[in-house]
Design an enzyme around this catalytic site. Sequence first.
Site, PDB file in Angstrom:
ATOM      1  N   ASP A 342      -2.345   9.709  -1.831  1.00 40.30           N
ATOM      2  CA  ASP A 342      -3.486   9.051  -1.095  1.00 40.30           C
ATOM      3  C   ASP A 342      -2.530   9.751   0.537  1.00 40.30           C
ATOM      4  O   ASP A 342      -1.411  10.150   0.903  1.00 40.30           O
ATOM      5  CB  ASP A 342      -2.661   7.432  -0.664  1.00 40.30           C
ATOM      6  CG  ASP A 342      -4.204   6.691  -0.602  1.00 40.30           C
ATOM      7  OD1 ASP A 342      -5.054   7.350  -0.082  1.00 40.30           O
ATOM      8  OD2 ASP A 342      -3.166   6.090   0.846  1.00 40.30           O
ATOM      9  N   GLU A 371      -5.077  14.031  -0.919  1.00 41.07           N
ATOM     10  CA  GLU A 371      -6.013  13.769  -0.377  1.00 41.07           C
ATOM     11  C   GLU A 371      -6.352  14.336   1.284  1.00 41.07           C
ATOM     12  O   GLU A 371      -5.446  14.144   2.290  1.00 41.07           O
ATOM     13  CB  GLU A 371      -5.698  12.233  -0.316  1.00 41.07           C
ATOM     14  CG  GLU A 371      -7.487  11.779   0.646  1.00 41.07           C
ATOM     15  CD  GLU A 371      -7.527   9.495   0.857  1.00 41.07           C
ATOM     16  OE1 GLU A 371      -8.846   9.611   1.620  1.00 41.07           O
ATOM     17  OE2 GLU A 371      -6.160   9.619   0.516  1.00 41.07           O
TER      18      GLU A 371
END
Length: 659
Positions: A342, A371
Amino acid sequence: MFNSRSSSHRSPLGAVAEQQPVHLRITVERELHCSAAYLHVIRDGVPGEECYGMFWCGMNGDDREWWECHYIPQAPGLYFYYFTIDTWNGSLSLQRARYGPGGQSTLEHTGLLWQLTVYEKSFTTPDWLAGGILYQIFPDRFFSSGTPKESLPWGRTMHASWEEEPEWRPNEQGKITNSDYFGGDLCGIREKLPYLHSLGVTCIYLNPIFEAHSNHRYNTADYSRIDPLLGTEKDFSSLCREAAKYGIRVLLDGVFSHTGSDSIYFNREGRYPGPGAYQDFYSPYASWYTFRHWPDDYECWWNFDTLPNVKETDPHYMEYITGERGIVRKWLKAGASGWRLDVADELPDPFLDKLREATKAENPDALILGEVWEDASNKSAYGQRRRYLLGRQLDSVMNYPFRNAVLGFLTGASPSDMMEIILSVAENYPPQVLRLLMNHIGTHDTERALTVLAGEPSSGRGRDWQSRQKLSPDQRERGLRLLRLAAAMQFTLPGVPCIYYGDEAGMEGYRDPFNRAPYPWGKEDQSLLKFYRRLGAFRRSCSCLKEGTFEPRMAQDDVMAYIRQDETDAVFCAVNRSESPRHFRLGVEWHRAEALFGASPGEDGELFLEPLSCTILRLLPEPPEECRRPPAAEAPKMKVPPRTASELASAGPRKTASF
C-alpha cells in the site's frame, strides 16, 4: 531524424541492463552539411553531462545520411539524452518532440529529453505470474462461508442481509467509521476457488486481512493476527494450500506506512491491555511514531487522526516488519506468495530495500508489487527520484497509467494520446517488470469500470448524490458493451489483467463505499461472465500474451489496434469505440488469421468492425508447402455480387485504413 521507439534508431529498444551497449543512430539531411554529431547524456542525480562524438556511417537514400555511436551505461539509474549536430547554420540541438508520438524528434529547442532506464543486470522477477490473471478481493464483501461470527469486537455492526447497501452516512458524531460488515471470510473465498478457476485466475490479491477495526482494514491493529471476522491463521494457510491445487497463488496487502490509532501499537482507544505509544511515552512502540506534542499531536496519514504515521526506518519497527522473525517472513511462511505494498511511494528507500531482502530471503520466488499511480520508472516523491524498478525494490506495480489509457479511450479521449500512455510505459519499464504489471480497470480506490464507462461523472459530488445513482437500462446496455472492450484490452496489453471482484458480474458503483458492495451471487450478468471466461481461456492459450512484443497499428478514427507477438504466436486486437462501423485492410499475413472474438477478415484482407466491438485475431501456423494455396494468378476467382446502394447505406460510413 531520431525515434527512440524504432529499432532503426535505437537498439535494443526500451530499458536495458547496466553495461549493456545501446546503439544509437540519427539520420540528417544532406543539405544541412553536417560536419559532426554528438550524443549528450545526463545521468539523473549526477552533476553535469557526458558528450560523445558520433561517426558518419553511410547514406540513408539519396538525400540523408546516418550518424551513429554506441553508449554503455555503467550503473543502474535513469539516463536522459539528446543530440547536437554541427551544420552550415551552426550547432543545432536534436530533442524530443513536444507533440506527436513521444519517441520522435525535432530540431526545435523543447527542453524534452529521451529517457533510458538502466536496471541492475541481476534483476529478475517471478515467472509464475507472467501470462496469468489476477483477481482482487475485498474480503468482507466477496463470500461468507456462513460460519457464525461470535465475540464480535466492540464498535462493529453486522448487516442483516447480504443484499443491503453498504453504510455511507455519518454516525451521530458526524463521523464515517466504515464499521459495518457483511461477514465475508477466508473460508468463503476457499469455497469459491472453483469459480475463480473457471475465470482462469492464477493469483488472488486480497485487500488487508490482518486484525483492524474497519471493514477495509487499512488501519492495522495487529499485523501478527488474522482479523477474527475473517478467520484464523489456520484458515489462511488452508486457503493457500487449497488454492495451490487450482494453480492459484495468494498475494497479501501490506500496509506499512501507518497503523490504526486503535491498535496494539498505538492504542489510543484503549482496546488493548497496552501500553501503546499513545498511553505511555516509554511504550516499546513509542519510537515508531512522531509526536509533535505527546500524546494528542502526532503525524498522521493524510491528516486522518485514526491513522498515525510510522517511522519506517526506526530500527525497532524495521526489525518488526522485515527482520528474520518479522511480519513479512511470517506470512510468507504461512502460505502467501508475495506482497502488494500500500502507498509504496510513501515508503522510504531503505525500508523498501530491506523489505525486498527479507521477502527474497524467505522465498526468492515471492512477488513484491507496489501501489504507484504514476509512471513508476521516473516518479519523484518527497523531493527525490525513486528507484522502484531498478532491481532492489519492487518486482512490479499497479498499472494506473494503462487504466487511464483504456477508460480514457473508451470515454472519448484522443486515441493517439491514449496509445502514447501505453507506449511510454512500455519504453520506460524494464521488460521483467512490464510482463508483470497489474493491469486493472478498477479497484477499491476507484469507481467501478462500468460506472465510469456509462454513468454520469460524479464531478466531486458527495455520497448522497452517488447513493441515488443507478444506470438506466440504456446506459447499462451500452456500458456492458464498452466494458467488454475494456476487458479485451486489459487481457491483451502487456502485463497481467486484474479483475476487481464483481466487475465480471456487471457490478456498478461510484467510489467508496459504493464500489465495495457484496458480490451479487445468483444475480450475475451471465452473458458478461461468459465473456470473461472466454477471455481467460483465450489468454491461457496464447503464449505471446505472456511477454510478447507490443506493436501499435492504429490509434485514430475511434479505433485502437495493436499486435502482440513472440516466436511461436501472434495476436491482433482492434477495438472500435464508435457507434458506427469501421473498415480497414490487414496485411497479407493476417488474411489467414483465425477470429477468436469478432469478425474474420475477408478474402481480400478487409476487416469489418461492428459498432462498439472488438476483433481479436490469432495468426495460424504456416501450412505445409503441399497444403498451401496455388499462386494468386492460378487461384480460382470468387464472384462477389455488387452491393446495392441501399446495402452500402445500411452498412454505415465506410472508412478504410491500410495495415
